[in-house]
Design a protein around this motif. Sequence first.
Motif, PDB file in Angstrom:
ATOM      1  N   GLY A 102     -87.604  39.548 134.929  1.00 44.54           N
ATOM      2  CA  GLY A 102     -87.392  39.529 136.359  1.00 44.54           C
ATOM      3  C   GLY A 102     -86.266  40.436 136.813  1.00 44.54           C
ATOM      4  O   GLY A 102     -85.977  41.468 136.220  1.00 44.54           O
ATOM      5  N   PHE A 103     -85.596  40.020 137.883  1.00 44.92           N
ATOM      6  CA  PHE A 103     -84.673  40.881 138.612  1.00 44.92           C
ATOM      7  C   PHE A 103     -83.427  41.249 137.818  1.00 44.92           C
ATOM      8  O   PHE A 103     -82.958  42.372 137.868  1.00 44.92           O
ATOM      9  CB  PHE A 103     -84.274  40.176 139.910  1.00 44.92           C
ATOM     10  CG  PHE A 103     -83.587  41.079 140.894  1.00 44.92           C
ATOM     11  CD1 PHE A 103     -84.280  42.117 141.498  1.00 44.92           C
ATOM     12  CD2 PHE A 103     -82.262  40.884 141.214  1.00 44.92           C
ATOM     13  CE1 PHE A 103     -83.649  42.952 142.408  1.00 44.92           C
ATOM     14  CE2 PHE A 103     -81.623  41.711 142.122  1.00 44.92           C
ATOM     15  CZ  PHE A 103     -82.329  42.740 142.731  1.00 44.92           C
ATOM     16  N   LEU A 104     -82.871  40.311 137.078  1.00 42.13           N
ATOM     17  CA  LEU A 104     -81.612  40.561 136.375  1.00 42.13           C
ATOM     18  C   LEU A 104     -81.496  39.641 135.171  1.00 42.13           C
ATOM     19  O   LEU A 104     -81.752  38.437 135.277  1.00 42.13           O
ATOM     20  CB  LEU A 104     -80.435  40.315 137.324  1.00 42.13           C
ATOM     21  CG  LEU A 104     -79.028  40.507 136.754  1.00 42.13           C
ATOM     22  CD1 LEU A 104     -78.781  41.978 136.447  1.00 42.13           C
ATOM     23  CD2 LEU A 104     -77.980  39.992 137.732  1.00 42.13           C
ATOM     24  N   ASP A 105     -81.128  40.203 134.020  1.00 45.02           N
ATOM     25  CA  ASP A 105     -80.890  39.412 132.813  1.00 45.02           C
ATOM     26  C   ASP A 105     -79.451  38.908 132.839  1.00 45.02           C
ATOM     27  O   ASP A 105     -78.511  39.676 132.645  1.00 45.02           O
ATOM     28  CB  ASP A 105     -81.145  40.275 131.575  1.00 45.02           C
ATOM     29  CG  ASP A 105     -80.902  39.511 130.274  1.00 45.02           C
ATOM     30  OD1 ASP A 105     -80.591  38.307 130.337  1.00 45.02           O
ATOM     31  OD2 ASP A 105     -81.011  40.124 129.203  1.00 45.02           O
ATOM     32  N   SER A 106     -79.273  37.638 133.085  1.00 41.17           N
ATOM     33  CA  SER A 106     -77.926  37.068 133.183  1.00 41.17           C
ATOM     34  C   SER A 106     -77.451  36.440 131.875  1.00 41.17           C
ATOM     35  O   SER A 106     -76.387  35.836 131.825  1.00 41.17           O
ATOM     36  CB  SER A 106     -77.883  36.006 134.295  1.00 41.17           C
ATOM     37  OG  SER A 106     -78.784  34.946 134.011  1.00 41.17           O
ATOM     38  N   THR A 107     -78.233  36.572 130.802  1.00 44.15           N
ATOM     39  CA  THR A 107     -77.796  36.024 129.525  1.00 44.15           C
ATOM     40  C   THR A 107     -76.648  36.859 128.961  1.00 44.15           C
ATOM     41  O   THR A 107     -76.513  38.053 129.258  1.00 44.15           O
ATOM     42  CB  THR A 107     -78.951  35.991 128.506  1.00 44.15           C
ATOM     43  OG1 THR A 107     -79.376  37.331 128.227  1.00 44.15           O
ATOM     44  CG2 THR A 107     -80.117  35.171 129.033  1.00 44.15           C
ATOM     45  N   GLU A 108     -75.827  36.216 128.124  1.00 48.76           N
ATOM     46  CA  GLU A 108     -74.708  36.892 127.479  1.00 48.76           C
ATOM     47  C   GLU A 108     -74.779  36.638 125.985  1.00 48.76           C
ATOM     48  O   GLU A 108     -75.251  35.584 125.546  1.00 48.76           O
ATOM     49  CB  GLU A 108     -73.381  36.385 128.045  1.00 48.76           C
ATOM     50  CG  GLU A 108     -73.236  36.637 129.549  1.00 48.76           C
ATOM     51  CD  GLU A 108     -71.979  36.016 130.134  1.00 48.76           C
ATOM     52  OE1 GLU A 108     -71.234  35.342 129.367  1.00 48.76           O
ATOM     53  OE2 GLU A 108     -71.725  36.201 131.341  1.00 48.76           O
ATOM     54  N   GLN A 109     -74.316  37.624 125.199  1.00 48.20           N
ATOM     55  CA  GLN A 109     -74.368  37.519 123.741  1.00 48.20           C
ATOM     56  C   GLN A 109     -72.977  37.770 123.168  1.00 48.20           C
ATOM     57  O   GLN A 109     -72.277  38.692 123.614  1.00 48.20           O
ATOM     58  CB  GLN A 109     -75.362  38.537 123.153  1.00 48.20           C
ATOM     59  CG  GLN A 109     -76.825  38.254 123.462  1.00 48.20           C
ATOM     60  CD  GLN A 109     -77.222  38.559 124.898  1.00 48.20           C
ATOM     61  OE1 GLN A 109     -76.666  39.467 125.516  1.00 48.20           O
ATOM     62  NE2 GLN A 109     -78.165  37.800 125.437  1.00 48.20           N
ATOM     63  N   ALA A 110     -72.596  36.959 122.188  1.00 48.43           N
ATOM     64  CA  ALA A 110     -71.291  37.102 121.532  1.00 48.43           C
ATOM     65  C   ALA A 110     -71.499  37.471 120.069  1.00 48.43           C
ATOM     66  O   ALA A 110     -72.215  36.767 119.343  1.00 48.43           O
ATOM     67  CB  ALA A 110     -70.496  35.811 121.652  1.00 48.43           C
ATOM     68  N   HIS A 111     -70.882  38.559 119.632  1.00 49.29           N
ATOM     69  CA  HIS A 111     -70.970  38.971 118.235  1.00 49.29           C
ATOM     70  C   HIS A 111     -69.844  38.290 117.462  1.00 49.29           C
ATOM     71  O   HIS A 111     -68.687  38.276 117.909  1.00 49.29           O
ATOM     72  CB  HIS A 111     -70.849  40.490 118.118  1.00 49.29           C
ATOM     73  CG  HIS A 111     -71.249  41.026 116.785  1.00 49.29           C
ATOM     74  ND1 HIS A 111     -70.481  40.840 115.654  1.00 49.29           N
ATOM     75  CD2 HIS A 111     -72.343  41.740 116.391  1.00 49.29           C
ATOM     76  CE1 HIS A 111     -71.075  41.422 114.621  1.00 49.29           C
ATOM     77  NE2 HIS A 111     -72.215  41.971 115.044  1.00 49.29           N
ATOM     78  N   PRO A 112     -70.135  37.709 116.286  1.00 46.42           N
ATOM     79  CA  PRO A 112     -69.097  36.987 115.542  1.00 46.42           C
ATOM     80  C   PRO A 112     -67.904  37.854 115.141  1.00 46.42           C
ATOM     81  O   PRO A 112     -66.806  37.329 114.924  1.00 46.42           O
ATOM     82  CB  PRO A 112     -69.846  36.465 114.311  1.00 46.42           C
ATOM     83  CG  PRO A 112     -71.098  37.275 114.218  1.00 46.42           C
ATOM     84  CD  PRO A 112     -71.451  37.639 115.614  1.00 46.42           C
TER      85      PRO A 112
END
Length: 319
Positions: A102-112
């Motif tokens: 959709g319009f915007l990917d609001s997920t966030e990812q953290a690298h260890p």
Amino acid sequence: MRHAEEVTFGGSGLDRAAELRGDIPALAALMQAPETRTILLWRGKVLMLQDGSGLCRLPLDHPVLAEARGEPLFLGREDSGAIFSHDISGWEPEGEAPGEGGFLDSTEQAHPACPGAHFVELRALLTQLTPRDAELGATARALFGWHQSHGFCARCGTKSDVFMAGWQRICPSCGAHHFPRTDPVVIMLITRGNACLLGRSPGWPEGMFSCLAGFVEPGETLEAAVRREVVEEAGIKVGAVRYLASQPWPFPASLMIGCHGAAESDEIEIDPNEIETARWVSREELAAAFDGSNPGLQPARRGSIANFLLRNWLADRLD
């Protein structure tokens, strides 16, 4: 406009140091310098500090860079030292759900390997980035996006090689030189008296309207593109057109060219293949939308050039 570069992704005065891009010994020295830093991308997202203080600038001996795919890109020099960018799109976050469509990917990812930081979609940060961080993030995203989609020679089809610190690709077979692509797009503040013309595309959040926009075609002036796009999308004839401001928009590779056009007609006839709907919006309606008292109308998101143009029109600051 006298304050045109106040728009998000506007110029921050970054020294891009183009004279160093082909200087291999100088680049090697910069990569060994302790003050040199890099910004990290993952599938188009930028690594941000979780405390909200800006882009995460990593030293070039950081262990996460062992996961980088391809060569680093040289972005330029800051007062504190040289700035590169690395891409680790091959990393697979453990247990990561797919990004939102959709319009915007609001997920966030953290690298260890990067505690205190997370990968964030650049468009979600439009109102939070400093001008320098915005320019660096936009430049890196656009360059990596170009390399990802232009890995083969357009002349003979051979896989091309990266040159000039990421700012060129050269075909080893036919010798053709390829340069990062930028697609010009006109985005128009069209006014008639006390109203401006706004439209919306399918899939946008409910109630959201923005300025009309479209790609400039080969052999076409900016003014002609404005008039053609407005007629095609909304059936409105436009007379005088003037340039206002521009905004790099690396999603994936556009330069938004903001223009003001004076409408010579007011009867709207949309092309449903182009937009979902269009309407004239008065200054009073637009002002109420910006202050939240007109919930039925959502103007373009703050940080976009459309929002910038509309706000400056309301404030009579298009000079």
